[in-house]
Design an enzyme around this catalytic site. Sequence first.
Site, mmCIF file in Angstrom:
data_model
loop_
_atom_site.group_PDB
_atom_site.id
_atom_site.type_symbol
_atom_site.label_atom_id
_atom_site.label_comp_id
_atom_site.label_asym_id
_atom_site.label_seq_id
_atom_site.Cartn_x
_atom_site.Cartn_y
_atom_site.Cartn_z
ATOM 1 N N ARG A 95 0.833 -1.190 0.000
ATOM 2 C CA ARG A 95 0.000 0.000 0.000
ATOM 3 C C ARG A 95 0.872 1.247 0.000
ATOM 4 O O ARG A 95 1.916 1.291 0.628
ATOM 5 C CB ARG A 95 -0.924 0.015 1.225
ATOM 6 C CG ARG A 95 -2.095 -0.968 1.109
ATOM 7 C CD ARG A 95 -2.982 -0.933 2.337
ATOM 8 N NE ARG A 95 -2.300 -1.445 3.499
ATOM 9 C CZ ARG A 95 -1.737 -0.698 4.439
ATOM 10 N NH1 ARG A 95 -1.817 0.611 4.390
ATOM 11 N NH2 ARG A 95 -1.125 -1.263 5.450
ATOM 12 N N TYR A 238 -1.526 -3.532 -6.903
ATOM 13 C CA TYR A 238 -1.350 -4.275 -5.658
ATOM 14 C C TYR A 238 -2.631 -4.270 -4.815
ATOM 15 O O TYR A 238 -3.280 -3.229 -4.656
ATOM 16 C CB TYR A 238 -0.182 -3.682 -4.835
ATOM 17 C CG TYR A 238 -0.181 -4.222 -3.439
ATOM 18 C CD1 TYR A 238 0.299 -5.504 -3.182
ATOM 19 C CD2 TYR A 238 -0.761 -3.506 -2.389
ATOM 20 C CE1 TYR A 238 0.223 -6.037 -1.916
ATOM 21 C CE2 TYR A 238 -0.845 -4.041 -1.116
ATOM 22 C CZ TYR A 238 -0.348 -5.308 -0.878
ATOM 23 O OH TYR A 238 -0.443 -5.847 0.369
ATOM 24 N N LYS A 247 -9.590 -2.356 1.658
ATOM 25 C CA LYS A 247 -9.238 -1.267 2.562
ATOM 26 C C LYS A 247 -9.976 0.026 2.224
ATOM 27 O O LYS A 247 -10.411 0.766 3.097
ATOM 28 C CB LYS A 247 -7.725 -1.050 2.580
ATOM 29 C CG LYS A 247 -6.969 -2.250 3.183
ATOM 30 C CD LYS A 247 -7.527 -2.567 4.525
ATOM 31 C CE LYS A 247 -7.174 -3.858 5.183
ATOM 32 N NZ LYS A 247 -5.883 -4.386 5.310
ATOM 33 N N HIS A 267 -10.523 -2.719 11.463
ATOM 34 C CA HIS A 267 -9.447 -3.581 10.944
ATOM 35 C C HIS A 267 -9.259 -4.734 11.931
ATOM 36 O O HIS A 267 -8.302 -4.764 12.694
ATOM 37 C CB HIS A 267 -8.175 -2.736 10.828
ATOM 38 C CG HIS A 267 -7.077 -3.363 10.036
ATOM 39 N ND1 HIS A 267 -5.766 -2.963 10.148
ATOM 40 C CD2 HIS A 267 -7.077 -4.352 9.104
ATOM 41 C CE1 HIS A 267 -5.014 -3.674 9.331
ATOM 42 N NE2 HIS A 267 -5.776 -4.529 8.687
ATOM 43 N N SER A 289 -1.438 -3.927 10.360
ATOM 44 C CA SER A 289 -1.068 -4.774 9.230
ATOM 45 C C SER A 289 0.183 -5.592 9.555
ATOM 46 O O SER A 289 1.141 -5.074 10.136
ATOM 47 C CB SER A 289 -0.786 -3.914 7.989
ATOM 48 O OG SER A 289 -1.953 -3.214 7.642
ATOM 49 N N CYS A 291 0.671 -7.894 11.724
ATOM 50 C CA CYS A 291 0.928 -8.078 13.155
ATOM 51 C C CYS A 291 0.165 -9.265 13.726
ATOM 52 O O CYS A 291 -0.022 -9.367 14.942
ATOM 53 C CB CYS A 291 0.595 -6.811 13.927
ATOM 54 S SG CYS A 291 1.779 -5.492 13.605
ATOM 55 N N ASP A 314 -9.408 -10.039 8.694
ATOM 56 C CA ASP A 314 -8.869 -8.695 8.444
ATOM 57 C C ASP A 314 -9.829 -7.551 8.755
ATOM 58 O O ASP A 314 -9.402 -6.513 9.218
ATOM 59 C CB ASP A 314 -8.411 -8.593 6.977
ATOM 60 C CG ASP A 314 -7.474 -7.431 6.727
ATOM 61 O OD1 ASP A 314 -6.481 -7.313 7.467
ATOM 62 O OD2 ASP A 314 -7.730 -6.629 5.812
ATOM 63 N N ARG A 406 1.812 -12.232 -0.905
ATOM 64 C CA ARG A 406 0.470 -12.534 -0.385
ATOM 65 C C ARG A 406 -0.179 -13.702 -1.125
ATOM 66 O O ARG A 406 0.203 -14.031 -2.247
ATOM 67 C CB ARG A 406 -0.423 -11.304 -0.555
ATOM 68 C CG ARG A 406 0.076 -10.061 0.172
ATOM 69 C CD ARG A 406 -0.778 -9.726 1.341
ATOM 70 N NE ARG A 406 -0.197 -8.699 2.193
ATOM 71 C CZ ARG A 406 -0.730 -8.340 3.355
ATOM 72 N NH1 ARG A 406 -1.836 -8.897 3.793
ATOM 73 N NH2 ARG A 406 -0.156 -7.422 4.106
HETATM 74 N N1 LIG Z 1 6.494 -13.900 16.974
HETATM 75 C C1 LIG Z 1 5.242 -13.992 16.500
HETATM 76 N N2 LIG Z 1 5.002 -13.685 15.222
HETATM 77 C C2 LIG Z 1 3.736 -13.768 14.782
HETATM 78 C C3 LIG Z 1 2.673 -14.207 15.632
HETATM 79 N N3 LIG Z 1 1.528 -14.193 14.899
HETATM 80 C C4 LIG Z 1 1.874 -13.755 13.662
HETATM 81 N N4 LIG Z 1 3.201 -13.516 13.584
HETATM 82 C C5 LIG Z 1 3.954 -13.089 12.369
HETATM 83 O O1 LIG Z 1 3.482 -11.829 11.945
HETATM 84 C C6 LIG Z 1 3.503 -11.731 10.523
HETATM 85 C C7 LIG Z 1 2.175 -11.264 9.995
HETATM 86 O O2 LIG Z 1 1.140 -12.075 10.465
HETATM 87 P P1 LIG Z 1 -0.318 -12.045 9.831
HETATM 88 O O3 LIG Z 1 -1.167 -12.950 10.668
HETATM 89 O O4 LIG Z 1 -0.232 -12.343 8.391
HETATM 90 O O5 LIG Z 1 -0.682 -10.495 10.007
HETATM 91 P P2 LIG Z 1 -2.031 -9.700 9.638
HETATM 92 O O6 LIG Z 1 -2.323 -8.815 10.807
HETATM 93 O O7 LIG Z 1 -3.090 -10.638 9.214
HETATM 94 O O8 LIG Z 1 -1.545 -8.806 8.395
HETATM 95 P P3 LIG Z 1 -2.375 -7.976 7.261
HETATM 96 O O9 LIG Z 1 -2.917 -8.976 6.297
HETATM 97 O O10 LIG Z 1 -1.293 -7.123 6.661
HETATM 98 O O11 LIG Z 1 -3.427 -7.133 7.893
HETATM 99 C C8 LIG Z 1 3.895 -13.109 10.005
HETATM 100 O O12 LIG Z 1 5.242 -13.087 9.648
HETATM 101 C C9 LIG Z 1 3.672 -14.009 11.193
HETATM 102 O O13 LIG Z 1 4.523 -15.127 11.162
HETATM 103 C C10 LIG Z 1 2.977 -14.560 16.985
HETATM 104 O O14 LIG Z 1 2.117 -14.939 17.781
HETATM 105 N N5 LIG Z 1 4.285 -14.431 17.375
HETATM 106 O O1 LIG Z 2 -4.442 -4.007 2.418
HETATM 107 C C1 LIG Z 2 -3.497 -4.732 2.137
HETATM 108 O O2 LIG Z 2 -2.750 -4.545 1.174
HETATM 109 C C2 LIG Z 2 -3.201 -5.920 2.978
HETATM 110 C C3 LIG Z 2 -3.665 -5.788 4.341
HETATM 111 O O3 LIG Z 2 -4.507 -6.530 4.784
HETATM 112 C C4 LIG Z 2 -3.097 -4.721 5.172
HETATM 113 O O4 LIG Z 2 -2.137 -4.068 4.761
HETATM 114 O O5 LIG Z 2 -3.615 -4.528 6.290
HETATM 115 MN MN LIG Z 3 -4.994 -5.981 6.995
#
Ligand SMILES: Nc1nc2c(ncn2[C@@H]2O[C@H](COP(=O)(O)OP(=O)(O)OP(=O)(O)O)[C@@H](O)[C@H]2O)c(=O)[nH]1
Ligand SMILES: O=C([O-])CC(=O)C(=O)O
Ligand SMILES: [Mn+2]
Length: 622
Positions: A95, A238, A247, A267, A289, A291, A314, A406
């Site tokens: 983004r 993207y 979003k 979110h 994001s 996290c 999400d 992704r």
């Molecule tokens: N150390 C640690 N890393 C974590 C944990 N949960 C997720 N991660 C890492 O955080 C990163 C992102 O995790 P996602 O679950 O894809 O994050 P998200 O919040 O869905 O991301 P968006 O799609 O961008 O909104 C990955 O590299 C995971 O491996 C956790 O409990 N501990």
């Molecule tokens: O919006 C996107 O590109 C992917 C996403 O879930 C975020 O960044 O929180």
């Molecule tokens: Mn997201």
Amino acid sequence: MSIAELPFTDTERGADPVPESAADRPAHGLDDLRAWVDEIAALTEPDEVVWYDGSLREADRLTKLLVAEGKLIRLNPEWRPNSFLARTDPGDVARVEDRTFICSDDEQDAGPTNNWREPSTMRAELREVFAGSMRGRTLYVVPFSMGPVGGPISQLGVQLTDSAYVAVSLGTMTRVTDDVLALIDAGAPWVATVHSVGYPLVDDHDHRRDDVAWPCNETKYIVQFPETREIWSYGSGYGGNAILAKKCFALRIASVMARDEGWLAEHMLIVKVTSPEGRAYHLAAAFPSACGKTNLAMLRPSIPGWTVETIGDDIAWLRQGPDGRLRAINPEAGFFGVAPGTGPSTNATAVDTLWGNTIFTNVALRDDGDVWWEGLTEQPPAHLIDWRGEDWTPDSGRPAAHPNSRFTVSAAQCPAIADDWDAFDGVPIDAILFGGRRATNVPLVSQARDWRHGVFLGATISSEQTAAAEGTVGELRRDPFAMLPFCGYNMADHWGHWLAVGEKLGGDAPAVFQVNWFRKGDDGSYLWPGFAENARVIEWIVRRIEGEAGAVQTPIGRLPIADELDLDGLDLAPDAVDALFRVDQDSWLAECDLTEEFFDRFGGRVPPALRAELASLRYHLR
Ligand SMILES: Nc1nc2c(ncn2[C@@H]2O[C@H](COP(=O)(O)OP(=O)(O)OP(=O)(O)O)[C@@H](O)[C@H]2O)c(=O)[nH]1
Ligand SMILES: O=C([O-])CC(=O)C(=O)O
Ligand SMILES: [Mn+2]
């Protein structure tokens, strides 16, 4: 049920149409939709207009076309049936927050955390870049529903796009069916969204140029007009910039609708948790994001007797139901998840979800025609083609998959999907979690004293920057409600809106918690194993809701008392528990100063209740 009987949402499109806009009339019926499509086609000059119906047949036709054009690589069907790899332009991988604009009539309504532009100036700029921007291409019309079609919390939208990749992705991420057109024809309101990759194939002098594998433009615009509920996106293909239902609509525009109508667009992931006693709970959690939302949404608990099922990973739309409780839907129908770090030991459910029917973007290609990314297996393959299309070996010294690579896959394909994931009127929410990626200070888990304190916790989320947006990875940034890049109006007003929603919910309001999986020890390694072990924290949260688990009152919230958090069988570093829950007075006072500085950016718009929370926190720390 006949169309006439379906309950309609009560959203009105903007009251004050800005003159000369292509898409700001109140839209009622298919004639209006067609007239708008004609208008955009006249502006952007595509070769043809195709209505995308979301059927398997049409998706198949478009993916075949994309493969023939060299824009998708078909993966080896033996390993990954009906799955594809897209490689973006190296400059179009995340983004673009500095090119994302909120064009409210009043600058103050966008607030200090959004880029504001005066709407009519922006319209003039957009007309210029969109003029002829689809020459030589096909304009796809994609009508979609966010949430179950016709549901009381759902909303409709239409995206016009000159990217077949985006049309197909949108077909996975939302509900694209003819029922949407039937509702529009019956007069249901819809949000108008226009997208162009900004790479016309024919110039003003009628010269044609060849297409490229990932057409985009160095100049990008991601523009939201909150009053007229419109979205215009230019120059990027993207996900977060181009799949406008996600979003741009489900958060930026929907948050404004929600403010005006008394609901919430957040979110947040949503999960259903079942305890060993067989009682079901629904939790919603906001993390910035990259996290951990997708990971928590697909958690496989490490502790016996507990199950977690996925509802959304999400975005959540939450609205008070007829029974007075806060009910939530996942407005999406698919997952657009981060690939790196997704493996059998971290998120086995996601790995199982991705068996086929998936579009991967910017992951690495194996020699056997399957995909790979960092974290999928412990040992990388000896040779890969990396996300840029170059040869890669383990000693190349660079990641094979882009850190923000992704997958796009249908939610229904997730083996852990809850039976009520697409419940027409949503699920009742028992607890709300706020979290961030904090190496210091923020404890593993704490409970807010009440809703108001919970809103303070949400408003003060901060996190270390990730790869999900352009910017310096690792820098600490304030990300209130994990909505910093997604709130379509003044962030301080968002806090006030949350307080108002809490007033309405009264005793029915969900409990609020703060979590942090990312606290680090002095040696820089994570103190908490995370992933499946996060179930232990979920257990404490559920026990708290039931009034079964104890907590100690601290200035920053209620922490688990010793032995209340089940740590059986965990191999933690010595002192890890102490370090995970340590409340250091000096660093918290410093945190208070940062919070005050942050609040001051919003001046008088910060709700007095949150200033009072900050004052109380300082008082109790001293
Ligand atoms: N150390 C640690 N890393 C974590 C944990 N949960 C997720 N991660 C890492 O955080 C990163 C992102 O995790 P996602 O679950 O894809 O994050 P998200 O919040 O869905 O991301 P968006 O799609 O961008 O909104 C990955 O590299 C995971 O491996 C956790 O409990 N501990
Ligand atoms: O919006 C996107 O590109 C992917 C996403 O879930 C975020 O960044 O929180
Ligand atoms: Mn997201």
